[in-house]
Design a protein around this motif. Sequence first.
Motif, mmCIF file in Angstrom:
data_model
loop_
_atom_site.group_PDB
_atom_site.id
_atom_site.type_symbol
_atom_site.label_atom_id
_atom_site.label_comp_id
_atom_site.label_asym_id
_atom_site.label_seq_id
_atom_site.Cartn_x
_atom_site.Cartn_y
_atom_site.Cartn_z
ATOM 1 N N SER A 44 -48.483 56.983 -18.775
ATOM 2 C CA SER A 44 -48.798 58.140 -19.617
ATOM 3 C C SER A 44 -50.172 58.706 -19.306
ATOM 4 O O SER A 44 -50.350 59.931 -19.256
ATOM 5 N N THR A 45 -51.141 57.846 -19.090
ATOM 6 C CA THR A 45 -52.499 58.300 -18.782
ATOM 7 C C THR A 45 -52.501 59.113 -17.497
ATOM 8 O O THR A 45 -53.027 60.230 -17.441
ATOM 9 N N LEU A 46 -51.894 58.560 -16.455
ATOM 10 C CA LEU A 46 -51.838 59.283 -15.190
ATOM 11 C C LEU A 46 -50.952 60.517 -15.312
ATOM 12 O O LEU A 46 -51.284 61.576 -14.790
ATOM 13 N N GLY A 47 -49.839 60.391 -16.005
ATOM 14 C CA GLY A 47 -48.924 61.515 -16.156
ATOM 15 C C GLY A 47 -49.577 62.714 -16.821
ATOM 16 O O GLY A 47 -49.410 63.848 -16.364
ATOM 17 N N ARG A 48 -50.342 62.477 -17.885
ATOM 18 C CA ARG A 48 -51.047 63.569 -18.555
ATOM 19 C C ARG A 48 -52.050 64.232 -17.612
ATOM 20 O O ARG A 48 -52.137 65.461 -17.533
ATOM 21 N N ALA A 49 -52.814 63.415 -16.903
ATOM 22 C CA ALA A 49 -53.826 63.949 -15.983
ATOM 23 C C ALA A 49 -53.172 64.712 -14.833
ATOM 24 O O ALA A 49 -53.641 65.780 -14.445
ATOM 25 N N LEU A 50 -52.086 64.191 -14.307
ATOM 26 C CA LEU A 50 -51.389 64.849 -13.204
ATOM 27 C C LEU A 50 -50.782 66.177 -13.665
ATOM 28 O O LEU A 50 -50.875 67.190 -12.958
ATOM 29 N N ALA A 51 -50.185 66.191 -14.850
ATOM 30 C CA ALA A 51 -49.608 67.429 -15.384
ATOM 31 C C ALA A 51 -50.687 68.491 -15.562
ATOM 32 O O ALA A 51 -50.482 69.658 -15.209
ATOM 33 N N ALA A 52 -51.846 68.086 -16.087
ATOM 34 C CA ALA A 52 -52.946 69.040 -16.262
ATOM 35 C C ALA A 52 -53.395 69.579 -14.910
ATOM 36 O O ALA A 52 -53.638 70.782 -14.761
ATOM 37 N N ARG A 53 -53.483 68.711 -13.936
ATOM 38 C CA ARG A 53 -53.916 69.125 -12.592
ATOM 39 C C ARG A 53 -52.925 70.076 -11.929
ATOM 40 O O ARG A 53 -53.306 71.017 -11.237
ATOM 41 N N LEU A 54 -51.626 69.830 -12.170
ATOM 42 C CA LEU A 54 -50.584 70.672 -11.581
ATOM 43 C C LEU A 54 -50.304 71.924 -12.418
ATOM 44 O O LEU A 54 -49.598 72.825 -11.964
ATOM 45 N N GLY A 55 -50.809 71.934 -13.657
ATOM 46 C CA GLY A 55 -50.560 73.072 -14.542
ATOM 47 C C GLY A 55 -49.118 73.143 -15.028
ATOM 48 O O GLY A 55 -48.547 74.218 -15.159
ATOM 49 N N VAL A 56 -48.526 71.964 -15.288
ATOM 50 C CA VAL A 56 -47.145 71.881 -15.760
ATOM 51 C C VAL A 56 -47.098 71.060 -17.042
ATOM 52 O O VAL A 56 -48.029 70.308 -17.342
ATOM 53 N N PRO A 57 -46.018 71.167 -17.817
ATOM 54 C CA PRO A 57 -45.911 70.372 -19.042
ATOM 55 C C PRO A 57 -45.798 68.875 -18.755
ATOM 56 O O PRO A 57 -45.224 68.465 -17.739
ATOM 57 N N PHE A 58 -46.331 68.086 -19.680
ATOM 58 C CA PHE A 58 -46.179 66.637 -19.646
ATOM 59 C C PHE A 58 -45.158 66.250 -20.708
ATOM 60 O O PHE A 58 -45.247 66.697 -21.852
ATOM 61 N N VAL A 59 -44.197 65.430 -20.337
ATOM 62 C CA VAL A 59 -43.151 64.978 -21.253
ATOM 63 C C VAL A 59 -43.154 63.460 -21.267
ATOM 64 O O VAL A 59 -43.022 62.821 -20.219
ATOM 65 N N GLU A 60 -43.292 62.894 -22.455
ATOM 66 C CA GLU A 60 -43.234 61.447 -22.632
ATOM 67 C C GLU A 60 -41.882 61.120 -23.261
ATOM 68 O O GLU A 60 -41.621 61.501 -24.400
ATOM 69 N N LEU A 61 -41.003 60.466 -22.507
ATOM 70 C CA LEU A 61 -39.655 60.201 -22.997
ATOM 71 C C LEU A 61 -39.647 59.373 -24.278
ATOM 72 O O LEU A 61 -38.760 59.558 -25.117
ATOM 73 N N ASP A 62 -40.618 58.490 -24.451
ATOM 74 C CA ASP A 62 -40.684 57.713 -25.696
ATOM 75 C C ASP A 62 -40.797 58.620 -26.917
ATOM 76 O O ASP A 62 -40.251 58.316 -27.976
ATOM 77 N N ALA A 63 -41.506 59.736 -26.777
ATOM 78 C CA ALA A 63 -41.695 60.658 -27.900
ATOM 79 C C ALA A 63 -40.387 61.333 -28.293
ATOM 80 O O ALA A 63 -40.219 61.743 -29.445
ATOM 81 N N ILE A 64 -39.468 61.446 -27.345
ATOM 82 C CA ILE A 64 -38.158 62.026 -27.640
ATOM 83 C C ILE A 64 -37.216 60.949 -28.155
ATOM 84 O O ILE A 64 -36.471 61.154 -29.112
#
Length: 171
Positions: free
Chosen positions: A15-35
């Motif tokens: 999740s930590t890397l995913g959030r940072a990568l999404a911000a860097r790519l300018g795309v949404p971050f989705v955490e499947l646990d939250a769904i």
Amino acid sequence: MRRVSVVGNSGSGKSTLGRALAARLGVPFVELDAIHHLADWEPIEATEFRRTVGELADGDGWVIDGNYSAVRDLIWARADTVVWFDLPRRTVIRQLLWRTIRRGVTREPLWNGNHETLGSLFRLDPQKSLLRWAWTRHRVYHERYTTASAERGDLTFIRITSRQDAARLLG
């Protein structure tokens, strides 16, 4: 890299890397646990889970974090890259232990009003303890993603085996 699936053991840093990568790519971050985890840790109905994730995966760009086999086909059918956290078991368990203690003490809210508890550290049932889950799933995830990376020529696999690997991916 526009549609990235981030997989690996609980507590590995997805999740930590995913959030940072999404911000860097300018795309949404989705955490499947939250769904998947509704209030009181109730799981979402399987058909609704697939429908929701399928709609998200249809987007032009995203970073989706999670290992749910129930929706992996939907995500990987659209993904171009899989970032696979394959840290040593001792590293994952150490990180997860400290995270669980911190969350248990601070009552940090997770998804849909759920909280981790310190009592979960002492449970033996992997369904009731993230620590036990991570311990028992470590080999499963290693074997699953080793096989997938060898068989799935349609996806670029980036294997993260250390914090330095994660930093290089973001750098």
